[in-house]
Design an enzyme around this catalytic site. Structure first.
Site, PDB file in Angstrom:
ATOM      1  CG  ASP A  16     -50.378  36.316  18.237  1.00 22.23           C
ATOM      2  OD1 ASP A  16     -51.295  35.184  17.844  1.00 22.23           O
ATOM      3  OD2 ASP A  16     -49.163  36.277  17.657  1.00 22.23           O
ATOM      4  CE1 TYR A  53     -43.675  34.840  17.937  1.00 21.26           C
ATOM      5  CE2 TYR A  53     -45.291  35.567  18.925  1.00 21.26           C
ATOM      6  CZ  TYR A  53     -44.930  34.853  18.501  1.00 21.26           C
ATOM      7  OH  TYR A  53     -45.520  35.265  17.264  1.00 21.26           O
ATOM      8  CE  LYS A  64     -49.001  32.525  18.009  1.00 15.07           C
ATOM      9  NZ  LYS A  64     -48.212  33.608  18.795  1.00 15.07           N
ATOM     10  CE  LYS A  87     -43.075  43.334  14.670  1.00 15.30           C
ATOM     11  NZ  LYS A  87     -42.417  42.639  14.154  1.00 15.30           N
ATOM     12  NE  ARG A  92     -45.013  52.739   9.912  1.00 15.04           N
ATOM     13  CZ  ARG A  92     -43.944  53.222  10.516  1.00 15.04           C
ATOM     14  NH1 ARG A  92     -43.573  54.265   9.643  1.00 15.04           N
ATOM     15  NH2 ARG A  92     -42.546  52.632  10.951  1.00 15.04           N
ATOM     16  CD1 TRP A  96     -48.075  32.145  10.595  1.00 17.39           C
ATOM     17  CD2 TRP A  96     -46.487  33.846  10.085  1.00 17.39           C
ATOM     18  NE1 TRP A  96     -47.144  31.406  11.076  1.00 17.39           N
ATOM     19  CE2 TRP A  96     -46.034  32.310   9.811  1.00 17.39           C
ATOM     20  CE3 TRP A  96     -45.300  34.697  10.123  1.00 17.39           C
ATOM     21  CZ2 TRP A  96     -44.597  31.646   9.081  1.00 17.39           C
ATOM     22  CZ3 TRP A  96     -44.432  34.022   9.002  1.00 17.39           C
ATOM     23  CH2 TRP A  96     -44.153  32.702   9.039  1.00 17.39           C
ATOM     24  CB  SER A 126     -49.448  27.975  15.199  1.00 18.38           C
ATOM     25  OG  SER A 126     -48.985  29.250  14.519  1.00 18.38           O
TER      26      SER A 126
END
Length: 268
Positions: A52, A57, A82, A239, A245, A196, A148
């Protein structure tokens, strides 16, 4: 991995990777790009294929470089980005130019989903922007289109005036803000929900409850939260800047929450 079939019959993996701080100094959202693709490389190694991204960003090229240099064929990746409408819409020419930039930065000739990132206060412009996405969809450049951070009134606008129904609405949904009402509205209209920030709010008393629940299954609080979301068919995009992780966020398909577990989690 579990897949969700969208309303246009495209399938999307229910767990994807968020990317908004990847490749940035200090792992900060506003950090300068470091010039490497470490987190993307780890995610691919861990088995992520759904990524995504977003113009906002300012690191689409990081995602693009990481995916392009991997040995995984493009068609095995599910790439979302996006249109950056955080400060509104700046006309059709601007939208087309921004879309072309995203295609170039992400080194692809199509997107699996392309979203309008935020609604803004001009219904006519929202309808125009959606019609642009529909054009790219008709031409196959966007395999699916969605939105979104849209609330009910924004979805109603698209559903009333658009030719193509949004396949997804990506919204905030995490501990302390499950956003149940909007998720129910999405579902009623056959629009999938993507959460998100799905690992937000993991602290204090909430973390203690989740740790207790996870202890029964040998899972972390984060894994319990992700499991809770996917059990209600909410797509999640966790994330992490830690490879282990990242892997843990995919390791959520070997246990099932009880009804009592779900009630306790929903009350957090």
């Amino acid at each position: 991995m579990k897949n969700i079939k969208l309303n246009d019959h495209v399938e999307i993996e229910i767990v994807g990777s968020g990317t908004n701080t990847y490749g940035k100094e200090g792992n900060e959202f506003k950090g300068a790009l470091r010039g490497d693709t470490e987190e993307i490389d780890w995610a691919i190694d861990n088995g992520y294929r759904h990524f995504d991204s977003a113009q906002l960003y300012n690191n689409e090229e990081v995602v693009g470089d990481g995916l392009a240099k991997s040995s995984v064929p493009r068609e095995e990746f599910f790439i979302t980005t996006k249109l950056n409408t955080m400060e509104g819409y700046h006309g059709a020419d601007w939208a087309h130019a921004e879309i072309e930039k995203s295609l170039e930065k992400l080194q692809t000739d199509y997107f699996d989903t392309f979203l309008i990132h935020f609604p803004w206060d001009d219904n006519d412009e929202i309808i125009e922007a959606w019609s642009i996405l529909e054009d790219y969809y008709d031409r196959g450049v966007f395999k699916s289109i969605g939105v979104s951070n849209f609330e009910k009134e924004h979805l109603d606008l698209i559903l009333e005036h658009g030719k193509v129904k949004p396949v997804v609405n990506q919204i905030k949904s995490n501990v302390g803000n499950w956003n149940d009402e909007l998720i129910d509205y999405n579902k009623k209209n056959d629009i999938a929900t993507i959460a998100w920030g799905p690992l937000g709010g993991l602290e204090g008393d909430a973390e203690k409850v989740l740790d207790e629940i996870g202890g029964k299954y040998g899972k972390t609080p984060a894994q319990v939260v992700l499991r809770y979301q996917i059990e209600r068919d909410v797509i999640v995009i966790p994330k992490s800047h830690n490879k282990d992780r990242q892997a843990q966020s995919l390791d959520i398909f070997d246990f099932e929450l009880t009804e009592e577990d779900r009630k306790r989690i929903n009350a957090l």
